[in-house]
Write a protein that holds these residues in place. Sequence first.
Motif, PDB file in Angstrom:
ATOM      1  N   ASN A 228       0.846  -1.187   0.000  1.00 33.01           N
ATOM      2  CA  ASN A 228       0.000   0.000   0.000  1.00 33.01           C
ATOM      3  C   ASN A 228       0.875   1.228   0.000  1.00 33.01           C
ATOM      4  N   GLN A 229       0.379   2.327  -0.606  1.00 29.39           N
ATOM      5  CA  GLN A 229       1.168   3.555  -0.703  1.00 29.39           C
ATOM      6  C   GLN A 229       1.171   4.359   0.593  1.00 29.39           C
ATOM      7  N   ASN A 230       0.249   4.077   1.510  1.00 26.69           N
ATOM      8  CA  ASN A 230       0.238   4.791   2.782  1.00 26.69           C
ATOM      9  C   ASN A 230       1.384   4.326   3.663  1.00 26.69           C
ATOM     10  N   SER A 231       1.850   5.208   4.548  1.00 20.97           N
ATOM     11  CA  SER A 231       2.929   4.833   5.465  1.00 20.97           C
ATOM     12  C   SER A 231       2.462   3.790   6.468  1.00 20.97           C
ATOM     13  N   ALA A 232       1.173   3.790   6.803  1.00 18.83           N
ATOM     14  CA  ALA A 232       0.624   2.780   7.713  1.00 18.83           C
ATOM     15  C   ALA A 232      -0.860   2.609   7.442  1.00 18.83           C
ATOM     16  N   CYS A 233      -1.344   1.398   7.613  1.00 15.73           N
ATOM     17  CA  CYS A 233      -2.770   1.114   7.497  1.00 15.73           C
ATOM     18  C   CYS A 233      -3.057  -0.221   8.171  1.00 15.73           C
ATOM     19  N   LYS A 234      -4.318  -0.476   8.462  1.00 15.58           N
ATOM     20  CA  LYS A 234      -4.711  -1.750   9.063  1.00 15.58           C
ATOM     21  C   LYS A 234      -4.446  -2.875   8.070  1.00 15.58           C
ATOM     22  N   LEU A 235      -3.853  -3.949   8.566  1.00 15.84           N
ATOM     23  CA  LEU A 235      -3.509  -5.079   7.708  1.00 15.84           C
ATOM     24  C   LEU A 235      -4.564  -6.168   7.877  1.00 15.84           C
ATOM     25  N   ARG A 236      -5.283  -6.436   6.771  1.00 13.96           N
ATOM     26  CA  ARG A 236      -6.352  -7.430   6.780  1.00 13.96           C
ATOM     27  C   ARG A 236      -6.011  -8.648   5.912  1.00 13.96           C
ATOM     28  N   ALA A 237      -4.976  -8.559   5.106  1.00 13.85           N
ATOM     29  CA  ALA A 237      -4.673  -9.599   4.118  1.00 13.85           C
ATOM     30  C   ALA A 237      -4.164 -10.853   4.815  1.00 13.85           C
ATOM     31  N   ARG A 238      -5.017 -11.853   4.922  1.00 16.50           N
ATOM     32  CA  ARG A 238      -4.703 -13.073   5.670  1.00 16.50           C
ATOM     33  C   ARG A 238      -3.519 -13.815   5.077  1.00 16.50           C
ATOM     34  N   PHE A 239      -3.456 -13.851   3.755  1.00 20.48           N
ATOM     35  CA  PHE A 239      -2.348 -14.554   3.103  1.00 20.48           C
ATOM     36  C   PHE A 239      -1.015 -13.923   3.486  1.00 20.48           C
ATOM     37  N   THR A 240      -0.938 -12.597   3.452  1.00 27.40           N
ATOM     38  CA  THR A 240       0.300 -11.902   3.802  1.00 27.40           C
ATOM     39  C   THR A 240       0.663 -12.131   5.264  1.00 27.40           C
ATOM     40  N   ILE A 241      -0.318 -11.994   6.156  1.00 21.92           N
ATOM     41  CA  ILE A 241      -0.057 -12.185   7.589  1.00 21.92           C
ATOM     42  C   ILE A 241       0.479 -13.580   7.861  1.00 21.92           C
ATOM     43  N   ASP A 242      -0.173 -14.587   7.283  1.00 24.69           N
ATOM     44  CA  ASP A 242       0.229 -15.975   7.546  1.00 24.69           C
ATOM     45  C   ASP A 242       1.608 -16.278   6.999  1.00 24.69           C
ATOM     46  N   GLU A 243       1.874 -15.860   5.769  1.00 25.84           N
ATOM     47  CA  GLU A 243       3.149 -16.198   5.142  1.00 25.84           C
ATOM     48  C   GLU A 243       4.325 -15.453   5.779  1.00 25.84           C
ATOM     49  N   VAL A 244       4.144 -14.172   6.081  1.00 24.34           N
ATOM     50  CA  VAL A 244       5.223 -13.410   6.726  1.00 24.34           C
ATOM     51  C   VAL A 244       5.463 -13.937   8.144  1.00 24.34           C
ATOM     52  N   SER A 245       4.389 -14.244   8.861  1.00 25.22           N
ATOM     53  CA  SER A 245       4.540 -14.794  10.218  1.00 25.22           C
ATOM     54  C   SER A 245       5.259 -16.131  10.185  1.00 25.22           C
ATOM     55  N   ARG A 246       4.900 -16.972   9.228  1.00 25.37           N
ATOM     56  CA  ARG A 246       5.565 -18.279   9.112  1.00 25.37           C
ATOM     57  C   ARG A 246       7.046 -18.104   8.794  1.00 25.37           C
ATOM     58  N   HIS A 247       7.342 -17.171   7.906  1.00 29.40           N
ATOM     59  CA  HIS A 247       8.735 -16.949   7.514  1.00 29.40           C
ATOM     60  C   HIS A 247       9.583 -16.475   8.693  1.00 29.40           C
ATOM     61  N   PHE A 248       9.027 -15.582   9.501  1.00 26.56           N
ATOM     62  CA  PHE A 248       9.788 -15.020  10.618  1.00 26.56           C
ATOM     63  C   PHE A 248       9.587 -15.790  11.922  1.00 26.56           C
ATOM     64  N   GLY A 249       8.772 -16.846  11.912  1.00 20.78           N
ATOM     65  CA  GLY A 249       8.554 -17.634  13.119  1.00 20.78           C
ATOM     66  C   GLY A 249       7.750 -16.916  14.165  1.00 20.78           C
ATOM     67  N   ILE A 250       6.726 -16.161  13.707  1.00 21.30           N
ATOM     68  CA  ILE A 250       5.891 -15.383  14.624  1.00 21.30           C
ATOM     69  C   ILE A 250       4.680 -16.215  15.052  1.00 21.30           C
ATOM     70  N   ASP A 251       4.375 -16.199  16.334  1.00 20.44           N
ATOM     71  CA  ASP A 251       3.227 -16.930  16.874  1.00 20.44           C
ATOM     72  C   ASP A 251       1.946 -16.180  16.521  1.00 20.44           C
ATOM     73  N   GLN A 252       0.989 -16.873  15.903  1.00 20.33           N
ATOM     74  CA  GLN A 252      -0.271 -16.253  15.505  1.00 20.33           C
ATOM     75  C   GLN A 252      -1.353 -16.378  16.564  1.00 20.33           C
ATOM     76  N   ASP A 253      -1.156 -17.179  17.578  1.00 22.84           N
ATOM     77  CA  ASP A 253      -2.217 -17.439  18.542  1.00 22.84           C
ATOM     78  C   ASP A 253      -2.679 -16.179  19.264  1.00 22.84           C
ATOM     79  N   SER A 254      -1.738 -15.319  19.668  1.00 20.12           N
ATOM     80  CA  SER A 254      -2.104 -14.135  20.445  1.00 20.12           C
ATOM     81  C   SER A 254      -2.917 -13.153  19.616  1.00 20.12           C
ATOM     82  N   ALA A 255      -2.590 -13.013  18.331  1.00 18.36           N
ATOM     83  CA  ALA A 255      -3.285 -12.073  17.478  1.00 18.36           C
ATOM     84  C   ALA A 255      -4.674 -12.564  17.120  1.00 18.36           C
ATOM     85  N   ASP A 256      -4.839 -13.879  16.995  1.00 17.00           N
ATOM     86  CA  ASP A 256      -6.123 -14.430  16.579  1.00 17.00           C
ATOM     87  C   ASP A 256      -7.048 -14.746  17.740  1.00 17.00           C
ATOM     88  N   ALA A 257      -6.583 -14.539  18.948  1.00 14.44           N
ATOM     89  CA  ALA A 257      -7.396 -14.866  20.126  1.00 14.44           C
ATOM     90  C   ALA A 257      -8.572 -13.929  20.247  1.00 14.44           C
TER      91      ALA A 257
END
Length: 257
Positions: A228-257
Amino acid sequence: MGGEKHEVRREVDDVPTQPPVRTVMQGEHHCRRRPRHQFVEPLVTPTLLVQVQRLRHYFEDEGRAYLARTWLIDEAETATPSAGTKGRGKQEPWNGIDWYVSFGDEPGSRSWDDALRYGFVSAGGGEWFSRTLRSLPIGARVFTHIPKVGYVGVGTVSGEPQPFEDAVLTIDGYSRPMADLPLKGTYRPTPASAEADGQDRREWIVPVTWEQAAPREQALWRPGFFANQNSACKLRARFTIDEVSRHFGIDQDSADA
């Protein structure tokens, strides 16, 4: 303008306020027009909410009365979404915590090496660029992306936004003015740009505690990722969240609770 629709109905007597089913014709009408009334109202389609101007005109030609309508679509409301995003009618739900941040790592400006080392994201150069970044709340999880490069880190906002001259960062447990740190990037606007039009062109700093982050050379990008061209915005794209989290080893449980 392009994309106009013209609609014409011939009336024998007076023009009714609620015309029946009508015939649609394409192209221009070369008869003499005499507008009597016009109004503007929104139009909603099943998949996309757009702002449409519907102009109604009454005119006569050689004793015959006509009714014409023209729909003018606002191009700003129908812009093509960025790659990896979906149309407004199919917007994914937001989990309430994840944000997208665009970090412009550019020569002669801010440096991702500084942000990675000291823990921050930043934007500046004008109100449009810094406004969305300054909306980041403490506790927000930021997925940081370098334009045309890829995602380089995920972290949590740990402080309020401050202009560079006043920014304080926590380094090894100690509070340090950012202006006193050895920096690779440049975060002060030039005097000429700062006084050009009265805009706030300062660089705004948002402290971030990195969960995982990587050098620019190890950035992650895949087709279909959100950008996105904005410096910041709410991230809703599930594919991006899942793939970036998997790549960096980020736990998704806390965000999805």
